[in-house]
Design a protein around this motif. Structure first.
Motif, short mmCIF file in Angstrom:
data_model
loop_
_atom_site.label_atom_id
_atom_site.label_comp_id
_atom_site.label_asym_id
_atom_site.label_seq_id
_atom_site.Cartn_x
_atom_site.Cartn_y
_atom_site.Cartn_z
N VAL A 246 -40.87 23.49 17.34
CA VAL A 246 -39.82 23.96 17.86
C VAL A 246 -39.04 24.71 16.75
O VAL A 246 -39.25 24.64 15.50
CB VAL A 246 -38.92 23.09 18.62
N LEU A 256 -41.20 18.24 16.22
CA LEU A 256 -40.10 17.50 16.61
C LEU A 256 -40.04 15.90 16.01
O LEU A 256 -38.73 15.40 16.12
CB LEU A 256 -40.55 16.86 18.21
N GLN A 259 -37.27 16.65 13.81
CA GLN A 259 -36.10 16.76 14.22
C GLN A 259 -35.61 15.39 14.64
O GLN A 259 -34.23 15.07 14.32
CB GLN A 259 -36.31 17.79 15.68
N TRP A 321 -35.33 26.30 28.01
CA TRP A 321 -34.64 24.77 27.60
C TRP A 321 -36.03 24.05 27.36
O TRP A 321 -36.12 23.25 26.31
CB TRP A 321 -33.99 24.26 28.71
N HIS A 325 -37.40 22.08 23.60
CA HIS A 325 -37.71 20.83 23.37
C HIS A 325 -39.21 20.47 23.15
O HIS A 325 -39.54 19.25 23.06
CB HIS A 325 -37.13 19.93 24.59
N SER A 419 -34.09 11.09 23.87
CA SER A 419 -33.09 11.98 23.45
C SER A 419 -33.33 13.47 24.12
O SER A 419 -32.12 13.99 24.57
CB SER A 419 -33.53 12.46 22.10
N ILE A 420 -34.46 13.84 25.01
CA ILE A 420 -34.55 14.99 25.52
C ILE A 420 -34.09 14.44 26.87
O ILE A 420 -33.37 15.60 27.46
CB ILE A 420 -36.16 15.30 25.67
N ASN A 423 -30.50 15.18 26.90
CA ASN A 423 -30.05 16.20 26.40
C ASN A 423 -29.35 16.19 24.97
O ASN A 423 -28.47 17.03 24.76
CB ASN A 423 -29.11 17.20 27.29
N LEU A 425 -31.27 15.85 21.81
CA LEU A 425 -32.15 16.05 20.85
C LEU A 425 -31.52 16.99 19.66
O LEU A 425 -31.82 16.66 18.42
CB LEU A 425 -33.52 16.72 21.43
N PHE A 426 -30.62 17.95 20.25
CA PHE A 426 -30.24 18.78 19.25
C PHE A 426 -28.75 18.79 18.99
O PHE A 426 -28.22 19.48 18.30
CB PHE A 426 -30.58 20.35 19.73
#
Length: 431
Positions: A246, A256, A259, A321, A325, A419-420, A423, A425-426
């Motif tokens: 990503v 990922l 991340q 989106w 992810h 986490s995804i 929402n 993860l970031f």
């Protein structure tokens, strides 16, 4: 100074024994061993902090308490403990786990290994409590086979009797009922009764032989094996998912997994996702146990709505989106399964959930489901925790799916999905 009970096990042989052999005889055969009651779920986990050198499993609980799980034995093997099984539950688990290093001993194990007998009902029996010496209330099928073979050989009616007794269930296999059935088939019931009462059980002979072998074999180490390896990661093809690229905070591609690592470097960034991912596994497993939970259409609808809301809030399209992810459209239901299940449970009153225990309105549905999972699975926390609702739920989550044998569960993938789905993860990784 008193030596703690668990430390007394260090370097010694630990034997789990019940109705197969009397405690006084076991002590005479192997005076240096630590003898414990029949094994049940959690007994090996409890000694891993200060492990014995060797463990011999002879007897174990089948129904009265949760049986010893295979995963628990594998954990003990991985810790370097030599595991032996004989006579009853030990023979069964040794048959299942021989490829991983557990050693089966005795004639009962040989019969299972050769395929001459199969099924745990062959060694199961009903018995009294430890206080009265586990007095036998029924006859193990494997012992009945042995006695019948000694008396009647290959007599067809003896085989008919075995087939009939096998259909009863182990609690109904009493001497009186077996003898009555033998008489009806034209066999000598009186002789059978005498043999059952006077002949040493096959399970007992195996227990004696196994204890003698350990006592005479000297120090541990001869049978140590490195065959078992804890699956880390679990035996799933997860690497392509975790390695999927990503765009990072600086616009350059990053995986990922990287991340997740970036988030983990920030204090507390993954703590909520860690707890939630584990809790979701228990909720989903409870649904599988009870046949409840959201159907595929409901999960897909939940996932679609969540992605739509997340994308709108971030000023993105759904496609952008998903790309951010590293998620493909067909993967959405799988990623959102845990959140959808949690939402499904939260929307239902306790009275609409098929719970085997009753809880007051102060207990949230999700917590009630966690406790119901524990009750159905026979998972009992240590000490006073079992008497406190919240503490039991916390204990389950802290132990996690792997503790309860979920070898297909992968911590990193679960953290990624949670986490995804949340929402997040970031959210704290600077991108």
């Amino acid at each position: 100074m008193t030596v703690p009970q668990h430390q007394m096990l260090s370097g010694r042989d630990l034997v789990f024994l019940g109705p197969s052999l009397s405690l006084p005889e076991a002590v005479v055969l192997h005076p240096e061993a630590v003898i414990r009651p029949p094994i049940k779920f959690g007994d090996l986990y409890a000694v891993l902090a200060c492990p014995p050198a060797r463990v011999l499993i002879i007897d174990g609980f089948f129904h009265a308490q949760t049986p010893i799980w295979q995963r628990e034995i594998l954990s003990a093997l991985h810790a370097g403990i030599e595991l032996f099984g004989a006579s009853s539950m030990g023979a069964l688990r040794a048959l299942e786990l021989a490829p991983y290093g557990m050693v089966g001993l005795g004639e009962v194990f040989r019969l299972f290994d050769s395929g001459e007998i199969e099924g745990d009902d062959e060694v199961a029996l009903s018995h009294g409590p430890a206080e009265i010496g586990y007095v036998e209330l029924s006859v193990p099928l494997v012992d009945l086979r042995w006695v019948l073979g000694e008396i009647f050989g290959n007599e067809p009616h003896a085989r008919d009797l075995i087939a009939q007794v096998k259909s009863w269930g182990h609690v109904n296999r009493t001497v009186e009922r077996i003898v009555a059935a033998a008489d009806r088939l034209g066999l000598n019931g009186a002789e059978l009764r005498q043999s059952l009462a006077g002949r040493t059980r096959l399970k007992t002979l195996d227990a004696r032989a196994a204890l003698t072998l350990l006592a005479d074999s000297g120090p541990a180490g001869v049978n140590k094996t490195d065959l078992w390896m804890i699956p880390d990661p679990a035996p799933l093809d997860v690497e392509p998912r975790l390695s999927r690229l990503v765009n990072g905070a600086d616009g350059r591609p990053l995986s990922l997994r990287a991340q997740l690592q970036a988030r983990a470097e920030q204090p507390g960034a993954l703590s909520d996702a860690w707890r939630l991912s584990r809790r979701h596994w228990f909720l989903q497993d409870w649904c599988a146990l009870t046949g409840q939970g959201p159907n595929e259409a409901e999960v897909s609808r939940f996932a679609g709505q969540a992605v739509s809301e997340y994308a709108k809030a971030g000023g993105q399209t759904q496609e952008s989106w998903l790309a951010l992810h590293g998620l493909r459209p067909e993967e959405m239901p799988s990623v959102f399964q845990g959140s959808a299940t949690s939402d499904w449970i939260a929307r239902r009153p306790l009275s609409n959930l098929n719970l085997i225990s009753q809880f007051g309105p102060e207990v949230p549905p999700e917590m009630a489901v966690l406790l119901d999972w524990a009750a159905r699975s026979g998972a009992v926390p240590p000490g006073d925790t079992a008497n406190e609702v919240h503490a039991t739920a916390v204990w389950l989550v802290q132990q996690g799916p792997l503790f309860f044998g979920a070898v297909e569960w992968h911590e990193d993938v679960a953290l990624l999905d949670t986490s995804i789905a949340e929402n997040q993860l970031f959210a704290r990784a600077g991108s």
